[in-house]
Design an enzyme around this catalytic site. Structure first.
Site, PDB file in Angstrom:
ATOM      1  N   GLY A 151      25.179  24.517  72.426  1.00  0.00           N
ATOM      2  CA  GLY A 151      24.260  24.809  71.342  1.00  0.00           C
ATOM      3  C   GLY A 151      23.146  23.787  71.208  1.00  0.00           C
ATOM      4  O   GLY A 151      22.041  24.122  70.765  1.00  0.00           O
ATOM      5  N   THR A 204      31.320  30.993  72.891  1.00  0.00           N
ATOM      6  CA  THR A 204      31.194  31.756  71.644  1.00  0.00           C
ATOM      7  C   THR A 204      31.236  33.252  71.920  1.00  0.00           C
ATOM      8  O   THR A 204      30.667  33.707  72.913  1.00  0.00           O
ATOM      9  CB  THR A 204      29.831  31.422  70.994  1.00  0.00           C
ATOM     10  OG1 THR A 204      29.878  30.085  70.561  1.00  0.00           O
ATOM     11  CG2 THR A 204      29.509  32.332  69.833  1.00  0.00           C
ATOM     12  N   GLY A 238      27.032  28.938  74.791  1.00  0.00           N
ATOM     13  CA  GLY A 238      26.899  27.752  75.637  1.00  0.00           C
ATOM     14  C   GLY A 238      26.634  26.542  74.785  1.00  0.00           C
ATOM     15  O   GLY A 238      26.948  26.528  73.595  1.00  0.00           O
ATOM     16  N   VAL A 255      27.491  21.079  63.555  1.00  0.00           N
ATOM     17  CA  VAL A 255      27.308  22.530  63.536  1.00  0.00           C
ATOM     18  C   VAL A 255      26.364  22.878  64.675  1.00  0.00           C
ATOM     19  O   VAL A 255      25.367  22.180  64.902  1.00  0.00           O
ATOM     20  CB  VAL A 255      26.725  23.001  62.188  1.00  0.00           C
ATOM     21  CG1 VAL A 255      26.339  24.471  62.250  1.00  0.00           C
ATOM     22  CG2 VAL A 255      27.741  22.770  61.065  1.00  0.00           C
ATOM     23  N   GLY A 256      26.682  23.929  65.413  1.00  0.00           N
ATOM     24  CA  GLY A 256      25.866  24.306  66.562  1.00  0.00           C
ATOM     25  C   GLY A 256      24.885  25.418  66.248  1.00  0.00           C
ATOM     26  O   GLY A 256      24.497  25.651  65.098  1.00  0.00           O
ATOM     27  N   ASP A 257      24.505  26.112  67.289  1.00  0.00           N
ATOM     28  CA  ASP A 257      23.486  27.155  67.173  1.00  0.00           C
ATOM     29  C   ASP A 257      24.018  28.459  66.570  1.00  0.00           C
ATOM     30  O   ASP A 257      23.263  29.249  65.999  1.00  0.00           O
ATOM     31  CB  ASP A 257      22.898  27.457  68.556  1.00  0.00           C
ATOM     32  CG  ASP A 257      23.964  27.909  69.549  1.00  0.00           C
ATOM     33  OD1 ASP A 257      25.089  27.360  69.514  1.00  0.00           O
ATOM     34  OD2 ASP A 257      23.674  28.810  70.351  1.00  0.00           O
TER      35      ASP A 257
HETATM   36  N1  ASP Z   1      27.092  27.733  71.195  1.00  0.00           N
HETATM   37  C1  ASP Z   1      28.275  27.212  70.564  1.00  0.00           C
HETATM   38  C2  ASP Z   1      27.973  25.895  69.932  1.00  0.00           C
HETATM   39  O1  ASP Z   1      27.296  25.088  70.551  1.00  0.00           O
HETATM   40  C3  ASP Z   1      29.410  27.003  71.457  1.00  0.00           C
HETATM   41  C4  ASP Z   1      29.805  28.125  72.316  1.00  0.00           C
HETATM   42  O2  ASP Z   1      29.013  28.957  72.746  1.00  0.00           O
HETATM   43  O3  ASP Z   1      31.009  28.162  72.566  1.00  0.00           O
HETATM   44  O4  ASP Z   1      28.487  25.648  68.855  1.00  0.00           O
END
Ligand code: ASP
Length: 283
Positions: free
Chosen positions: A196, A142, A194, A171-173
């Site tokens: 999430g 991200t 990272g 949906v992530g963090d």
């Molecule tokens: N943190 C993001 C997620 O888990 C992914 C990423 O950092 O690429 O959605």
């Protein structure tokens, strides 16, 4: 007047920082800067984890998440956006033009339409080809940007296509205030990239800022957040979380669970891609 600074996750943040820098250096706002940095990475088709060019979900659909924050009372977010390429721009409009904090899915896309943004096809040809052959991906990259402007205002933004080949609806963090991004104007900002799923049970960005509120320096704050992740999870060998933190006085740090992460930093007279100040594992 303070010194401006841009702190952006991953080496691809360097070109984005440099594109946004002239306006910030000339006295532009940190909010404009984080929006510009994230949009620059969104538009880079070679980045398969953010914006146009992002890898799709299991069923071949790209969905984007993003958040922007300046304080607990100034925060906006969108998730599961399918037809608009700049989630941070949409999130900023949610923050500035609606009574809400977060819009999801078709509602977020409809809001983007109503704002006058032209809808786009987010699945780039190369991303489609990779999905068709399920090409392996380091899927967790991200773009998170923390910025301080000459007026001393702190802003944060993050934009993500989430996990490659995720289950539809995941949906992530990144779009959730306190998880992938948190900003408190008096104490600092923190952001995470990272996996999430490792971050979401611990509100890691909020935790890091709370550590700074309690007097920790940015690096100590990040280490506390990452140690909590390590303690709470049975980490797999390829599990990665990296975090950045920026204090209102310009002190900053980055740290990661594992090797392989770097931060793009830009401030007057110096800039480039730097290794994290600490790596918790792999040493
Ligand atoms: N943190 C993001 C997620 O888990 C992914 C990423 O950092 O690429 O959605």
């Amino acid at each position: 007047m303070g010194e401006p600074i841009l702190l952006t996750t991953w080496p691809f943040g360097d070109a984005a920082n440099r594109a946004a820098w002239p306006a910030l250096e000339a006295g532009g706002s940190s909010l404009d800067a984080v929006e510009a940095v994230c949009a620059h990475v969104d538009d880079d088709e070679s980045v398969h984890t953010v914006g146009y060019g992002g890898l799709p979900d299991r069923d071949g659909a790209v969905s984007l998440d993003g958040c922007v924050m300046q304080s607990p009372a100034r925060v906006g977010s969108v998730c599961a956006v399918r037809r608009h390429a700049h989630p941070v721009t949409l999130a900023r409009r949610v923050m500035e033009e609606t009574p809400h904090v977060m819009l999801a899915g078709p509602g977020a896309d409809g809001f983007g339409d109503a704002c006058g943004f032209a809808p786009v096809e987010l699945l780039a040809p190369e991303a489609r080809a990779r999905w068709e052959r399920r090409a392996p991906s380091r899927s967790h990259d991200t773009v998170c940007c923390l910025a301080l402007d000459r007026a001393g205002v702190l802003s944060g933004g993050c934009s993500s296509s989430g996990a490659a080949y995720k289950l539809p609806g995941r949906v992530g963090d990144s779009p959730i205030p306190g998880h992938g991004l948190y900003v408190d104007p008096a104490h600092g900002g923190a952001a995470a990239t990272g996996n999430g799923e490792l971050v979401m049970g611990l509100c890691s960005s909020f935790l890091a800022v709370e550590e700074m509120r309690s007097g920790a320096n940015p690096l100590a704050a990040l280490l506390e957040a990452l140690e909590r992740i390590q303690a709470a999870h049975e980490l797999a060998e390829d599990d990665q979380v990296a975090m950045v933190a920026l204090a209102p006085d310009g002190r900053h740090a980055s740290a990661a669970l594992r090797k392989g992460y770097a931060t793009a930093v830009l401030r007057p007279g110096s800039g480039g891609v730097v290794e994290p100040d600490a790596i918790l594992l792999d040493e």
